[in-house]
Design a protein around this motif. Sequence first.
Motif, mmCIF file in Angstrom:
data_model
loop_
_atom_site.group_PDB
_atom_site.id
_atom_site.type_symbol
_atom_site.label_atom_id
_atom_site.label_comp_id
_atom_site.label_asym_id
_atom_site.label_seq_id
_atom_site.Cartn_x
_atom_site.Cartn_y
_atom_site.Cartn_z
ATOM 1 N N HIS A 27 6.446 48.668 -20.887
ATOM 2 C CA HIS A 27 7.320 49.600 -20.274
ATOM 3 C C HIS A 27 8.492 49.190 -19.733
ATOM 4 O O HIS A 27 8.237 48.326 -18.803
ATOM 5 N N ARG A 82 5.324 52.150 -15.394
ATOM 6 C CA ARG A 82 4.625 53.477 -15.249
ATOM 7 C C ARG A 82 4.311 53.729 -13.739
ATOM 8 O O ARG A 82 4.352 54.976 -13.223
ATOM 9 N N GLY A 88 4.753 62.551 -15.035
ATOM 10 C CA GLY A 88 4.972 61.405 -16.084
ATOM 11 C C GLY A 88 6.118 61.225 -16.845
ATOM 12 O O GLY A 88 6.323 60.497 -17.831
ATOM 13 N N VAL A 136 7.118 58.620 -19.724
ATOM 14 C CA VAL A 136 6.868 57.128 -19.611
ATOM 15 C C VAL A 136 6.320 56.548 -20.847
ATOM 16 O O VAL A 136 6.943 55.168 -20.976
ATOM 17 N N ASN A 137 5.987 56.840 -21.723
ATOM 18 C CA ASN A 137 5.167 56.275 -22.885
ATOM 19 C C ASN A 137 6.068 56.695 -24.151
ATOM 20 O O ASN A 137 5.718 56.479 -25.178
#
Length: 112
Positions: A29, A33, A40, A51-52
């Motif tokens: 990332h 995270r 999120g 975040v993803n």
Amino acid sequence: MRYEVLKEAGGKCQLCGIAAEVRPIDIDHIVPRSKADKHGKVRLNGQLIEVNDRENLQALCFACNRAKRASDDTDFRRRGKLVRDQIPQIIEASGRVPIISELKKQALLAAL
């Protein structure tokens, strides 16, 4: 998504350039995270994203990923790279679209 990140990186670490055959490649990332808000989301390049989200992922080898601290949000993806010798044509032949600008004089010296 992991496949897409590795494919874009050419199966190499986006920091040191080592191949996956030599050292395992992790998906990292860019904004950790741990920096995500309660929903999120993280801020990357001035935009709030999940975040993803694909834009928040990069391929780093095991060693480079371990050396990067959780407080570090450096984007190691190589963009704006100087190229020569038919590289844009090779990129086009692979089905991608290169972004090209020709540098001259002082701009070229500064980029080098």
